[in-house]
Write a protein that holds these residues in place. Structure first.
Motif, PDB file in Angstrom:
ATOM      1  N   SER A 258      44.671  20.743  42.351  1.00 59.92           N
ATOM      2  CA  SER A 258      45.596  19.640  42.085  1.00 59.92           C
ATOM      3  C   SER A 258      45.135  18.779  40.910  1.00 59.92           C
ATOM      4  N   ILE A 259      43.844  18.724  40.661  1.00 68.19           N
ATOM      5  CA  ILE A 259      43.333  17.964  39.527  1.00 68.19           C
ATOM      6  C   ILE A 259      43.520  18.743  38.226  1.00 68.19           C
ATOM      7  N   VAL A 260      43.271  20.042  38.269  1.00 70.84           N
ATOM      8  CA  VAL A 260      43.264  20.854  37.051  1.00 70.84           C
ATOM      9  C   VAL A 260      44.670  21.266  36.605  1.00 70.84           C
ATOM     10  N   THR A 261      45.585  21.484  37.531  1.00 70.66           N
ATOM     11  CA  THR A 261      46.910  22.006  37.194  1.00 70.66           C
ATOM     12  C   THR A 261      47.640  21.183  36.124  1.00 70.66           C
ATOM     13  N   PRO A 262      47.684  19.861  36.204  1.00 66.63           N
ATOM     14  CA  PRO A 262      48.399  19.115  35.153  1.00 66.63           C
ATOM     15  C   PRO A 262      47.725  19.172  33.778  1.00 66.63           C
ATOM     16  N   LEU A 263      46.473  19.568  33.723  1.00 68.56           N
ATOM     17  CA  LEU A 263      45.745  19.580  32.462  1.00 68.56           C
ATOM     18  C   LEU A 263      45.983  20.831  31.632  1.00 68.56           C
ATOM     19  N   VAL A 264      46.376  21.926  32.261  1.00 69.11           N
ATOM     20  CA  VAL A 264      46.429  23.223  31.587  1.00 69.11           C
ATOM     21  C   VAL A 264      47.859  23.630  31.243  1.00 69.11           C
ATOM     22  N   ASP A 265      47.976  24.550  30.267  1.00 70.13           N
ATOM     23  CA  ASP A 265      49.272  25.109  29.887  1.00 70.13           C
ATOM     24  C   ASP A 265      49.622  26.346  30.708  1.00 70.13           C
ATOM     25  N   HIS A 266      48.618  26.994  31.291  1.00 67.41           N
ATOM     26  CA  HIS A 266      48.815  28.217  32.070  1.00 67.41           C
ATOM     27  C   HIS A 266      48.306  28.006  33.500  1.00 67.41           C
ATOM     28  N   PRO A 267      49.036  27.248  34.326  1.00 69.59           N
ATOM     29  CA  PRO A 267      48.553  26.974  35.693  1.00 69.59           C
ATOM     30  C   PRO A 267      48.499  28.216  36.575  1.00 69.59           C
ATOM     31  N   GLU A 268      49.212  29.267  36.214  1.00 70.62           N
ATOM     32  CA  GLU A 268      49.182  30.497  37.011  1.00 70.62           C
ATOM     33  C   GLU A 268      47.864  31.244  36.857  1.00 70.62           C
ATOM     34  N   ASP A 269      47.073  30.903  35.849  1.00 75.09           N
ATOM     35  CA  ASP A 269      45.796  31.582  35.613  1.00 75.09           C
ATOM     36  C   ASP A 269      44.603  30.848  36.217  1.00 75.09           C
ATOM     37  N   ILE A 270      44.837  29.806  36.988  1.00 74.66           N
ATOM     38  CA  ILE A 270      43.740  29.071  37.628  1.00 74.66           C
ATOM     39  C   ILE A 270      43.229  29.891  38.815  1.00 74.66           C
ATOM     40  N   VAL A 271      41.937  30.166  38.806  1.00 74.23           N
ATOM     41  CA  VAL A 271      41.301  30.903  39.903  1.00 74.23           C
ATOM     42  C   VAL A 271      40.093  30.097  40.364  1.00 74.23           C
ATOM     43  N   ILE A 272      40.035  29.828  41.657  1.00 74.80           N
ATOM     44  CA  ILE A 272      38.911  29.083  42.224  1.00 74.80           C
ATOM     45  C   ILE A 272      38.279  29.949  43.307  1.00 74.80           C
ATOM     46  N   THR A 273      37.009  30.277  43.121  1.00 74.48           N
ATOM     47  CA  THR A 273      36.291  31.058  44.121  1.00 74.48           C
ATOM     48  C   THR A 273      35.155  30.210  44.670  1.00 74.48           C
ATOM     49  N   GLU A 274      34.750  30.541  45.872  1.00 80.02           N
ATOM     50  CA  GLU A 274      33.717  29.769  46.561  1.00 80.02           C
ATOM     51  C   GLU A 274      32.577  30.701  46.952  1.00 80.02           C
ATOM     52  N   SER A 275      31.364  30.279  46.679  1.00 80.41           N
ATOM     53  CA  SER A 275      30.199  31.021  47.148  1.00 80.41           C
ATOM     54  C   SER A 275      29.287  30.037  47.871  1.00 80.41           C
ATOM     55  N   GLU A 276      28.857  30.442  49.053  1.00 85.87           N
ATOM     56  CA  GLU A 276      28.063  29.561  49.897  1.00 85.87           C
ATOM     57  C   GLU A 276      26.661  30.122  50.064  1.00 85.87           C
ATOM     58  N   GLU A 277      25.687  29.244  49.893  1.00 88.45           N
ATOM     59  CA  GLU A 277      24.286  29.602  50.092  1.00 88.45           C
ATOM     60  C   GLU A 277      23.727  28.691  51.175  1.00 88.45           C
ATOM     61  N   GLU A 278      22.440  28.780  51.422  1.00 87.29           N
ATOM     62  CA  GLU A 278      21.831  27.988  52.492  1.00 87.29           C
ATOM     63  C   GLU A 278      21.965  26.495  52.277  1.00 87.29           C
ATOM     64  N   THR A 279      21.738  26.043  51.051  1.00 82.85           N
ATOM     65  CA  THR A 279      21.695  24.607  50.802  1.00 82.85           C
ATOM     66  C   THR A 279      22.828  24.089  49.930  1.00 82.85           C
ATOM     67  N   LYS A 280      23.701  24.991  49.438  1.00 84.45           N
ATOM     68  CA  LYS A 280      24.745  24.525  48.542  1.00 84.45           C
ATOM     69  C   LYS A 280      25.999  25.384  48.625  1.00 84.45           C
ATOM     70  N   ILE A 281      27.101  24.778  48.196  1.00 80.43           N
ATOM     71  CA  ILE A 281      28.377  25.463  48.065  1.00 80.43           C
ATOM     72  C   ILE A 281      28.779  25.345  46.606  1.00 80.43           C
ATOM     73  N   VAL A 282      29.048  26.488  45.973  1.00 82.09           N
ATOM     74  CA  VAL A 282      29.409  26.496  44.563  1.00 82.09           C
ATOM     75  C   VAL A 282      30.858  26.935  44.431  1.00 82.09           C
ATOM     76  N   TYR A 283      31.653  26.124  43.747  1.00 83.71           N
ATOM     77  CA  TYR A 283      33.036  26.469  43.437  1.00 83.71           C
ATOM     78  C   TYR A 283      33.081  26.887  41.975  1.00 83.71           C
ATOM     79  N   HIS A 284      33.613  28.085  41.715  1.00 86.89           N
ATOM     80  CA  HIS A 284      33.730  28.613  40.361  1.00 86.89           C
ATOM     81  C   HIS A 284      35.182  28.471  39.932  1.00 86.89           C
ATOM     82  N   LEU A 285      35.418  27.666  38.909  1.00 89.23           N
ATOM     83  CA  LEU A 285      36.757  27.439  38.381  1.00 89.23           C
ATOM     84  C   LEU A 285      36.928  28.252  37.115  1.00 89.23           C
ATOM     85  N   THR A 286      37.932  29.117  37.103  1.00 92.69           N
ATOM     86  CA  THR A 286      38.238  29.923  35.935  1.00 92.69           C
ATOM     87  C   THR A 286      39.661  29.613  35.497  1.00 92.69           C
TER      88      THR A 286
END
Length: 75
Positions: free
Chosen positions: A7-35
């Motif tokens: 919801s934050i990124v969609t208004p900023l971009v010209d190609h909202p259909e290409d937004i991909v967010i993946t999540e990887s979880e480890e023992e001490t952290k959660i990483v969100y990868h925004l492409t």
């Protein structure tokens, strides 16, 4: 969290259909990868990284049920 980031990124971009967010979880952290589309990377990062820093600030400030740290990686 993915919905918040999208919801934050969609208004900023010209190609909202290409937004991909993946999540990887480890023992001490959660990483969100925004492409996003190659033409939109600069818009998401902003001048001197100001927009990326603002997005990260909002994401990091959200309450989580788990005690893991949250990271946002923009690609």
């Amino acid at each position: 969290m993915k919905a918040l980031i999208e919801s934050i990124v969609t208004p900023l971009v010209d190609h909202p259909e290409d937004i991909v967010i993946t999540e990887s979880e480890e023992e001490t952290k959660i990483v969100y990868h925004l492409t996003v589309h190659g033409d939109d990377v600069g818009k998401v990062i902003g001048k001197n990284g100001r927009i990326a820093k603002a997005i990260r600030t909002v994401v990091y400030a959200t309450k989580q049920k788990s005690k893991k740290r949250i990271y946002l990686d923009i690609m």
